[in-house]
Design an enzyme around this catalytic site. Structure first.
Site, mmCIF file in Angstrom:
data_model
loop_
_atom_site.group_PDB
_atom_site.id
_atom_site.type_symbol
_atom_site.label_atom_id
_atom_site.label_comp_id
_atom_site.label_asym_id
_atom_site.label_seq_id
_atom_site.Cartn_x
_atom_site.Cartn_y
_atom_site.Cartn_z
ATOM 1 N N ASP A 260 -34.617 89.473 -14.780
ATOM 2 C CA ASP A 260 -34.294 88.985 -13.435
ATOM 3 C C ASP A 260 -32.840 88.536 -13.349
ATOM 4 O O ASP A 260 -32.191 88.327 -14.359
ATOM 5 C CB ASP A 260 -35.174 87.767 -13.118
ATOM 6 C CG ASP A 260 -36.579 88.182 -12.726
ATOM 7 O OD1 ASP A 260 -36.772 89.368 -12.427
ATOM 8 O OD2 ASP A 260 -37.463 87.312 -12.729
ATOM 9 N N LYS A 282 -34.239 90.343 -7.916
ATOM 10 C CA LYS A 282 -34.793 90.487 -6.578
ATOM 11 C C LYS A 282 -33.928 89.829 -5.522
ATOM 12 O O LYS A 282 -34.414 89.122 -4.668
ATOM 13 C CB LYS A 282 -36.190 89.868 -6.560
ATOM 14 C CG LYS A 282 -37.205 90.763 -7.212
ATOM 15 C CD LYS A 282 -38.553 90.138 -7.158
ATOM 16 C CE LYS A 282 -38.731 89.250 -8.352
ATOM 17 N NZ LYS A 282 -40.002 88.673 -8.544
ATOM 18 N N MET A 397 -35.925 76.618 -5.144
ATOM 19 C CA MET A 397 -35.566 77.482 -4.013
ATOM 20 C C MET A 397 -35.438 76.678 -2.722
ATOM 21 O O MET A 397 -35.979 77.063 -1.692
ATOM 22 C CB MET A 397 -36.621 78.594 -3.845
ATOM 23 C CG MET A 397 -36.654 79.520 -5.036
ATOM 24 S SD MET A 397 -37.981 80.732 -4.952
ATOM 25 C CE MET A 397 -39.330 79.836 -5.672
HETATM 26 N N1 SAH Z 1 -39.520 80.433 -13.245
HETATM 27 C C1 SAH Z 1 -38.333 79.674 -12.879
HETATM 28 C C2 SAH Z 1 -38.215 79.469 -11.411
HETATM 29 C C3 SAH Z 1 -38.031 80.726 -10.641
HETATM 30 S S1 SAH Z 1 -37.800 80.450 -8.930
HETATM 31 C C4 SAH Z 1 -38.319 78.357 -13.659
HETATM 32 O O1 SAH Z 1 -39.315 78.006 -14.286
HETATM 33 O O2 SAH Z 1 -37.288 77.694 -13.642
HETATM 34 C C5 SAH Z 1 -36.065 80.472 -8.815
HETATM 35 C C6 SAH Z 1 -35.541 79.063 -8.542
HETATM 36 O O3 SAH Z 1 -35.534 78.326 -9.732
HETATM 37 C C7 SAH Z 1 -34.112 79.039 -8.085
HETATM 38 O O4 SAH Z 1 -34.015 79.298 -6.705
HETATM 39 C C8 SAH Z 1 -33.760 77.623 -8.389
HETATM 40 O O5 SAH Z 1 -34.317 76.728 -7.459
HETATM 41 C C9 SAH Z 1 -34.473 77.403 -9.697
HETATM 42 N N2 SAH Z 1 -33.613 77.653 -10.849
HETATM 43 C C10 SAH Z 1 -33.759 78.577 -11.801
HETATM 44 N N3 SAH Z 1 -32.790 78.466 -12.737
HETATM 45 C C11 SAH Z 1 -32.025 77.432 -12.363
HETATM 46 C C12 SAH Z 1 -30.874 76.814 -12.903
HETATM 47 N N4 SAH Z 1 -30.329 77.230 -14.043
HETATM 48 N N5 SAH Z 1 -30.340 75.769 -12.235
HETATM 49 C C13 SAH Z 1 -30.874 75.310 -11.114
HETATM 50 N N6 SAH Z 1 -31.962 75.866 -10.552
HETATM 51 C C14 SAH Z 1 -32.538 76.908 -11.165
#
Ligand code: SAH
Length: 473
Positions: A260, A282, A397
């Site tokens: 991703d 995506k 998000m």
């Molecule tokens: N599976 C992921 C989440 C996926 S949804 C997890 O467990 O973290 C995607 C959202 O995750 C992004 O829009 C943001 O809100 C958050 N996110 C993912 N990586 C991030 C990062 N390094 N810093 C801040 N927010 C993050």
């Protein structure tokens, strides 16, 4: 063809693996360093004679516990070196080192002087021990700490279970030899053995595996038809150091990697160089295969016999649409494994040096997404739970809908002064942190115009972190 010359670079030292069972080895000196060497020799089965006027605790303990170690409470003499294969001294001076070396070499022993490389015939490297599988690393004394750092890397890439695989190989060796297989078949057997060990490092091999491997040797088609599988891997929030060991190992054995947007390039570096790496991000603003397309490709690769790594940012089971992929794969009869990762909330909390729970302030943590199917704030959120002053809320998000979210939370009764922190690109280079309150965070976020992934943390438990950030302004 490369244009390199054929000349091989000189080998700084020869890595060789000694069988020491029952061989006489001498250790002189009572220091901890001497004790450590004596321990190492004893663990390799040597019969160790230690000469030390003032033995340290480690040596005392070793001599008490280890029948193969004999402690002589006096300084070494020339005669002690007779018949020694290896002689080691922790010398008090260069002069003692030179005397010891001359005496030991005179007796036909090879010499190591602790911390004095100039007097050494050989050096101890860093060791990764999965006996009977052993890895030794040497920098020829140039940079032991560098060697240790490399050792740490190799440790992570060498599953503990390899010891059991190597022991099984020892046991099976005779059996295989007795079958009188042609060279190529034997080679194929051991290749398949290694492939299976990499695939299932933590499951000790069984007799059924032996039979399976032998069958594969006699029938090449079995190998070709080997079923593929999919591993859903949590890539963590960004920093590759936050990958689990299991994730690194799975990446190393994958044929194809589908990743991703939120997966950082440093994480991809752990995949094999020859693996196909496909970006299936995506993002709305450019063409992407879409979830059904991704799922279809996973199934297709797995059915073609590939080991597929599906890398998802953070933890795959948190806002990762994992269920769709798992169900489709299971429906197609493909094995799925899940390797958890550090979710963005944990990564952000670590960056903030904040605890998400706090005995009297936050007894509950809730992860929510503020992004509905249509991109708007979902209407059916549990506003009472979200307005609970005794909870820490982490919003995934949540940038686009933040103004609507904070308005709804205040309307539901959450105090406008509740600490609120936005972390952009948690654990990536260029991470940004913005601290405010429920009342101010949406506007502060808009002003910062973040472009990376952002996570919003809300709740009284964050007051310390918010104060630290505001103090730093
Ligand atoms: N599976 C992921 C989440 C996926 S949804 C997890 O467990 O973290 C995607 C959202 O995750 C992004 O829009 C943001 O809100 C958050 N996110 C993912 N990586 C991030 C990062 N390094 N810093 C801040 N927010 C993050």
């Amino acid at each position: 063809m490369s244009d390199e010359t054929d000349a091989k670079p000189a080998l700084a030292s020869l890595p060789a693996f000694f069988k020491l069972a029952g061989r006489r080895c001498v250790v002189a000196g009572g220091s901890d360093g001497a004790g450590w060497k004596a321990e190492l020799l004893a663990s390799a089965g040597a019969s160790v004679e230690v000469y030390a006027g003032e033995p340290c605790e480690r040596l005392e303990r070793l001599a008490a516990d280890e029948p193969a170690v004999t402690l002589h409470r006096r300084a070494w003499t020339k005669a002690d070196l007779d018949g020694a294969l290896i002689a080691i001294v922790d010398a008090a001076s260069d002069a003692e080192a030179a005397d010891f070396r001359a005496a030991a070499q005179g007796a036909g022993a090879i010499v190591n002087v602790v911390d004095r490389p100039a007097f050494c015939d050989f050096q101890f490297g860093s060791i990764v021990n999965r006996s009977p599988l052993v890895v030794g690393i040497s920098t020829d004394g140039a940079a032991p700490v560098f060697g240790q750092a490399l050792r740490a890397r190799i440790e992570t890439l060498t599953p503990e279970g390899f010891a059991a695989w190597a022991r099984a190989a020892q046991e099976w060796r005779k059996d295989i030899a007795a079958r009188d297989l042609p060279f190529r078949a034997r080679r194929k057997f051991w290749e398949a053995f290694a492939a299976l060990a990499f695939e299932r490092p933590d499951l000790a091999p069984t007799d059924a595996d032996l039979q399976g491997l032998l069958a594969a040797v006699s029938d090449e088609a079995v190998e070709a038809a080997r079923r593929g599988r999919v591993v859903l891997i949590g890539a963590g929030p960004g920093d590759p150091e936050l990958l689990t060991l299991k994730a690194v190992r799975a990446l190393q054995s994958a044929d194809v990697v589908l990743y991703d947007d939120l997966v950082s390039p440093g994480v991809l570096d752990f995949a094999r160089r020859e693996a196909d790496k496909l970006d299936v991000g995506k993002r709305g603003y450019r063409p992407s295969p879409g979830q059904p397309g991704i799922t279809a490709r996973l199934v297709e690769f797995a059915l073609a016999g590939k080991v597929v790594a599906r890398l998802k940012g953070g933890d795959p089971v948190i806002f990762g649409r994992a269920t769709e992929e798992i169900e489709a794969l299971q429906a197609a009869g493909v094995d799925v494994e899940i390797i958890p990762g550090v979710t963005a909330a944990s990564g952000a909390a670590a960056s903030l040096r904040a605890s998400l729970t706090e005995r009297d302030l936050a007894r509950r943590v809730q992860y929510v997404t503020a992004h509905g199917r249509d991109g708007a704030l979902p209407e059916d959120m549990d506003w009472r739970a979200l307005a609970d002053p005794g909870a820490t809320t982490v919003v995934y998000m949540g940038v686009r809908t933040m103004p609507a979210l904070v308005a709804r939370l205040q309307a539901a009764g959450l105090d406008a002064q509740t600490p609120a922190i936005l972390v952009e690109r948690a654990s990536w280079p260029g991470e940004r942190r913005i601290a405010g309150t429920l009342a101010t965070i949406a506007e502060m976020t808009a002003r910062c115009a973040p472009t990376g992934p952002c996570i919003l943390l809300l709740g009284a438990a964050l007051s310390g972190a918010a104060a630290r950030l505001q103090g730093a302004d």
